[in-house]
Structures are given as structure tokens and as C-alpha cells.
Design an enzyme around this catalytic site. Structure first.
Site, PDB file in Angstrom:
ATOM      1  N   GLN A  54     -23.993  60.231 -57.292  1.00 40.79           N
ATOM      2  CA  GLN A  54     -22.745  60.576 -57.972  1.00 40.79           C
ATOM      3  C   GLN A  54     -23.074  61.110 -59.364  1.00 40.79           C
ATOM      4  OE1 GLN A  54     -19.952  57.541 -59.491  1.00 40.79           O
ATOM      5  NE2 GLN A  54     -18.396  58.547 -58.241  1.00 40.79           N
ATOM      6  N   CYS A  70     -22.167  51.337 -60.599  1.00 34.89           N
ATOM      7  CA  CYS A  70     -23.007  51.239 -61.791  1.00 34.89           C
ATOM      8  C   CYS A  70     -23.680  49.880 -61.810  1.00 34.89           C
ATOM      9  CB  CYS A  70     -22.142  51.291 -63.051  1.00 34.89           C
ATOM     10  SG  CYS A  70     -21.482  52.890 -63.395  1.00 34.89           S
ATOM     11  N   ARG A  79     -15.341  62.818 -55.764  1.00 30.07           N
ATOM     12  CA  ARG A  79     -14.536  61.595 -55.757  1.00 30.07           C
ATOM     13  C   ARG A  79     -13.387  61.780 -56.718  1.00 30.07           C
ATOM     14  NH1 ARG A  79     -16.022  55.097 -56.449  1.00 30.07           N
ATOM     15  NH2 ARG A  79     -15.287  54.704 -54.345  1.00 30.07           N
ATOM     16  N   TYR A 134     -12.680  59.214 -65.883  1.00 29.51           N
ATOM     17  CA  TYR A 134     -13.808  59.831 -66.567  1.00 29.51           C
ATOM     18  C   TYR A 134     -13.523  61.324 -66.797  1.00 29.51           C
ATOM     19  CZ  TYR A 134     -15.782  55.285 -65.823  1.00 29.51           C
ATOM     20  OH  TYR A 134     -15.962  53.917 -65.850  1.00 29.51           O
ATOM     21  N   PRO A 150     -20.511  54.314 -54.737  1.00 32.79           N
ATOM     22  CA  PRO A 150     -21.336  54.221 -55.945  1.00 32.79           C
ATOM     23  C   PRO A 150     -20.938  53.032 -56.811  1.00 32.79           C
ATOM     24  CG  PRO A 150     -19.724  55.993 -56.143  1.00 32.79           C
ATOM     25  CD  PRO A 150     -19.634  55.494 -54.737  1.00 32.79           C
ATOM     26  N   ARG A 156     -18.022  46.301 -53.359  1.00 31.90           N
ATOM     27  CA  ARG A 156     -18.352  44.916 -53.738  1.00 31.90           C
ATOM     28  C   ARG A 156     -18.877  44.094 -52.573  1.00 31.90           C
ATOM     29  NH1 ARG A 156     -12.706  44.153 -56.659  1.00 31.90           N
ATOM     30  NH2 ARG A 156     -12.251  45.594 -54.942  1.00 31.90           N
ATOM     31  N   ALA A 180     -22.910  56.123 -60.553  1.00 32.12           N
ATOM     32  CA  ALA A 180     -22.574  57.182 -61.512  1.00 32.12           C
ATOM     33  C   ALA A 180     -23.796  57.479 -62.373  1.00 32.12           C
ATOM     34  CB  ALA A 180     -21.402  56.731 -62.383  1.00 32.12           C
TER      35      ALA A 180
HETATM   36  C1  FMN Z   1     -19.996  46.768 -60.117  1.00 29.38           C
HETATM   37  C2  FMN Z   1     -19.213  48.001 -59.802  1.00 29.38           C
HETATM   38  C3  FMN Z   1     -19.634  49.230 -60.263  1.00 29.38           C
HETATM   39  C4  FMN Z   1     -18.937  50.395 -59.938  1.00 29.38           C
HETATM   40  N1  FMN Z   1     -19.415  51.614 -60.340  1.00 29.38           N
HETATM   41  C5  FMN Z   1     -18.837  52.749 -59.892  1.00 29.38           C
HETATM   42  C6  FMN Z   1     -19.430  54.008 -60.112  1.00 29.38           C
HETATM   43  O1  FMN Z   1     -20.551  54.124 -60.635  1.00 29.38           O
HETATM   44  N2  FMN Z   1     -18.756  55.098 -59.701  1.00 29.38           N
HETATM   45  C7  FMN Z   1     -17.551  55.019 -59.049  1.00 29.38           C
HETATM   46  O2  FMN Z   1     -16.972  56.041 -58.689  1.00 29.38           O
HETATM   47  N3  FMN Z   1     -16.995  53.823 -58.777  1.00 29.38           N
HETATM   48  C8  FMN Z   1     -17.613  52.699 -59.146  1.00 29.38           C
HETATM   49  N4  FMN Z   1     -17.094  51.485 -58.795  1.00 29.38           N
HETATM   50  C9  FMN Z   1     -15.937  51.439 -57.894  1.00 29.38           C
HETATM   51  C10 FMN Z   1     -16.404  51.278 -56.448  1.00 29.38           C
HETATM   52  O3  FMN Z   1     -17.154  52.421 -56.010  1.00 29.38           O
HETATM   53  C11 FMN Z   1     -15.212  51.100 -55.488  1.00 29.38           C
HETATM   54  O4  FMN Z   1     -14.407  52.246 -55.501  1.00 29.38           O
HETATM   55  C12 FMN Z   1     -14.370  49.885 -55.848  1.00 29.38           C
HETATM   56  O5  FMN Z   1     -15.168  48.764 -56.146  1.00 29.38           O
HETATM   57  C13 FMN Z   1     -13.416  49.537 -54.713  1.00 29.38           C
HETATM   58  O6  FMN Z   1     -14.131  49.290 -53.520  1.00 29.38           O
HETATM   59  P1  FMN Z   1     -14.433  47.779 -53.012  1.00 29.38           P
HETATM   60  O7  FMN Z   1     -13.093  47.092 -52.906  1.00 29.38           O
HETATM   61  O8  FMN Z   1     -15.109  47.977 -51.668  1.00 29.38           O
HETATM   62  O9  FMN Z   1     -15.304  47.126 -54.001  1.00 29.38           O
HETATM   63  C14 FMN Z   1     -17.762  50.313 -59.148  1.00 29.38           C
HETATM   64  C15 FMN Z   1     -17.320  49.066 -58.707  1.00 29.38           C
HETATM   65  C16 FMN Z   1     -18.037  47.916 -59.012  1.00 29.38           C
HETATM   66  C17 FMN Z   1     -17.548  46.597 -58.470  1.00 29.38           C
END
Ligand code: FMN
Length: 364
Positions: free
Chosen positions: A100, A25, A225, A177, A23, A319, A57
Site C-alpha cells: 500500500q 501499520c 483503497r 490521508y 494493510p 485484526r 501503508a
Molecule cells: C493495527 C492496525 C493498523 C492498520 N493500518 C492500516 C494501514 O496501514 N492502511 C490501511 O489502509 N488501513 C489500516 N488499518 C485498517 C485495516 O486495514 C482494516 O481496514 C480495519 O482494521 C478493519 O478491518 P478488521 O475489522 O478486519 O480489522 C489498520 C488497522 C489496524 C488494526
């Protein structure tokens, strides 16, 4: 034979492969309502061939939004807006879609990253009246009516998600959160049955899980999560996470998505590739729950090894999916696997490569 591209089931939901879009945002909703942004963004991700897409989220009440631009599912009109978006996406993609469900607690009301003036102006709530940092206003401690309202908010949002055809629910108990704020002794200073011992701190998050699980049919998987550690001495840690996971394993929890951090500005953490994988592996081996590992997984071979080595059942990618929305195609190409893609894109397949695309279930 790639392990990453073997099918997997979470409860009755069949995933074509082990890649989960984590997920994220996008701060693009209007009063909680999904917009054309979501139609385009989720549509793009739904063409990626991943096994599961988890929608960002989504707040269960307006005061639970991380920012005023967060997606919500607290009313029939927010549900209708998201349902409309889903209808468009589903017309062209058979990818399972989870959502989520979230409440940001004391971290609610911050500004979207690129709109610093647009902070929320509402009173935040939390287990205890203790702010995240010195700059934020203190949240109000939830009383029993407030706890009941939040719990009911998760239930109603889950039922709306089911009604609009979402396939699975992920309860957000990570990243500092609200539900994580209950788990951590650093943010939960309560002296009632929801604070103190680890058992008491887990009580409200588990009550929310139970209520959500009961409120939707068993055909709809409900997972969670968590942040497996606060990365702060004396905070929530992996040992307590294992106990929580074992409690969830007894409750028909469909999966646990293992992240970390976000609870305290004091966290001592140096993210490197796979840095959260050992947390997922430990939770998986000690609870038996289907587990999603996530965090700085960017290479096909890296994701493949996580599955092949039994460290997790699924791999979350965030990402890298924004940077390269067809990442799963490239991973399949590297690992000699096949992937679903819309027929409109099949001619993209480079000449001479092994057959990359499998016929999609939907060819509208
Ligand atoms: C732009 C952005 C928004 C995110 N929004 C959420 C979210 O809504 N809920 C959540 O649990 N994690 C959120 N995360 C965390 C990601 O789900 C993920 O756990 C984190 O980026 C690490 O994974 P990655 O290295 O593949 O990016 C967000 C991360 C980014 C970069």
C-alpha cells in the site's frame, strides 16, 4: 464447494483464494527502512495461506509518514531494506504480495500508538491549510510544485516496488490521508482545478492513479483503497465513491478496496460485523470493478457469505489476522476447503480431519 476458497485473478496475478490480508501499520521501521520485525511479521502472515498479503501503508516521502516509525519506499536504501525482507519471505512462501503506497497529508507525523512522545516534527501538507482537529498544527496547502513532487513520489515508489519484486500496488486513498483529503469537500477547500466540484476533487487522486498505472508494467496490477463515506453529512459519500469507481473502471484499475471513515473527528459511525459490506456491494454492482470488502469480518461463514452472495470478489481481514495468524487455515477447515501451508507445518493437521493442506509450490 466453498466460494471463499475459489481462485481469483486480479489482472494477471493469480490468487489461490479470496482472502486478502488488509494493510496494517506496525510502526516498526527505522527511518523508513524495514527491519527484522518486518521479516518476522510478514513471514508469519505469508504462512497463513491467504490469497494476497498487502504490506502496511508505506510512505512515498518522509513527510507522508503517519508516524516517524512508518515504512517508506522513498529512496534506494528503503527499497533495499524491504527487498531484503521480501527475499527471506519469498524463500518460504509463494503468496502474492502487494504494497500500500501512502501519503498521510495533514494526518502525518503522529506518534506510534505505544510511543506517545515520538511525534514527527515536520511541516505537514494537505490540499488546504486546515488541520484534522483543534490540537494538530495546520498543514501547508500544496502548491503546484508540491503536487508534482507528491505525484512523482508515488511514481518512484511504485517503480521501486516493482523493482524489488512486489506483485501489486494498492494506492491509499482512504482513512483521511492525503488522497482522501483531496476527495472530501470537508478537507478540500481549494478553488483551483483540484477543488470544488466532485470532478475537480477527484482530479489529483485520479492523476496519481494514472501516473502510477503508467509507470509500472501492465503485468503489475494497480488498485486503490478508498473510504466510501466520511460518515459526516456534507462529506464524501457513497454516491461520489460510485462515480470515482466508474472513472477508475475506465482506467485499468485492478481492484477497489472499500473501507470508510477516518477523514473527520465528527464521523458518526458504529462499526458492527459487515458494516462496510453494503458499500463494497454497491460499488461492485455500479462500477463492475473487482472489489475487496473489509471491516469486522471475523468468521469463516461470514466471509464465505460475502463472496457467495456476490457482495464482493475478495474479503479483507485485518485484526483477526493479528489475533490468529492462521485464520485462513481455520476458515478452510470449517468450510471443507484446502489451503497452502509450509510442509514444515503439515503435521499440525488434526487426525481425522479432511485433507487440509495442499502441497505448497515452495518447499525450501
Ligand atoms: C493495527 C492496525 C493498523 C492498520 N493500518 C492500516 C494501514 O496501514 N492502511 C490501511 O489502509 N488501513 C489500516 N488499518 C485498517 C485495516 O486495514 C482494516 O481496514 C480495519 O482494521 C478493519 O478491518 P478488521 O475489522 O478486519 O480489522 C489498520 C488497522 C489496524 C488494526
Amino acid at each position: 464447494m466453498s466460494q471463499l476458497f475459489t481462485p481469483y485473478s486480479i489482472g494477471p496475478l493469480q490468487l489461490e483464494n479470496r482472502i486478502v490480508i488488509a494493510p496494517m501499520c506496525t510502526y516498526s521501521a527505522e527511518d523508513g527502512h524495514a527491519t527484522d520485525w518486518h521479516r518476522i511479521h510478514l513471514g508469519q502472515l505469508a504462512f497463513s495461506g491467504a490469497g494476497l498479503l498487502i504490506i502496511e501503508a508505506t510512505a512515498i516521502e518522509p513527510e507522508g509518514r503517519i508516524s516517524p516509525a512508518d515504512l517508506g519506499l522513498w529512496s534506494d536504501s528503503t527499497a533495499a531494506a524491504l527487498g531484503d525482507v521480501l527475499k527471506s519471505v519469498r524463500k518460504y512462501s509463494a503468496m502474492p504480495i502487494a504494497i500500500q503506497l501512502a501519503h498521510a497529508g495533514r494526518k502525518a507525523g503522529s506518534a506510534p500508538p505505544w510511543l506517545p512522545a515520538q511525534r514527527g516534527d515536520w511541516q505537514t501538507v494537505a490540499p488546504s491549510a486546515q488541520a484534522f482537529n483543534d490540537i494538530d498544527a495546520a498543514p501547508a496547502a500544496l502548491d503546484s510544485a508540491g503536487l508534482q513532487r507528491v505525484l512523482q513520489g508515488f511514481v518512484s515508489a511504485a517503480q521501486r516496488a516493482h523493482r524489488i519484486g512486489i506483485d501489486a500496488i494498492e494506492i491509499h486513498a482512504a482513512h483521511g490521508y492525503l488522497l482522501h483529503q483531496f476527495l472530501s469537500p470537508l478537507s478540500n477547500l481549494r478553488t483551483d482545478e483540484y477543488g470544488g466540484s466532485p470532478e475537480n476533487r477527484m482530479r489529483f487522486p485520479l492523476a496519481v492513479f494514472d501516473a502510477v498505472r503508467e509507470s509500472v508494467p501492465t503485468s503489475m496490477p494497480v488498485g486503490i483503497r478508498i473510504s466510501a463515506t466520511d460518515w459526516v453529512a456534507g462529506g464524501w459519500d457513497i454516491e461520489q465513491s460510485v462515480v470515482l469507481a466508474q472513472a477508475l473502471a475506465k482506467r485499468d484499475c485492478a481492484f477497489i478496496h472499500v473501507s470508510s471513515g477516518g477523514l473527520s473527528p465528527l464521523q458518526a459511525i458504529t462499526p458492527t460485523p459487515n458494516y462496510q459490506v453494503p458499500l463494497a456491494a454497491r460499488i461492485r454492482s455500479e462500477s463492475g470493478l473487482p472489489t475487496i470488502a473489509v471491516g469486522m469480518v471475523t468468521e469463516a461463514e461470514q466471509a464465505e457469505a460475502i463472496i457467495a452472495n456476490g457482495h464482493a470478489d475478495m474479503v479483507g481481514v485485518a485484526r483477526v489476522m493479528l489475533y490468529n495468524p492462521h485464520w485462513p487455515w481455520h476458515a478452510a477447515a470449517k468450510l471443507g476447503a484446502q489451503i497452502s501451508a509450509p510442509p514444515q507445518y503439515w503435521r499440525s493437521h488434526p487426525v481425522g480431519m479432511h485433507p487440509l493442506f495442499k502441497p505448497s509450490a515452495i518447499t525450501a
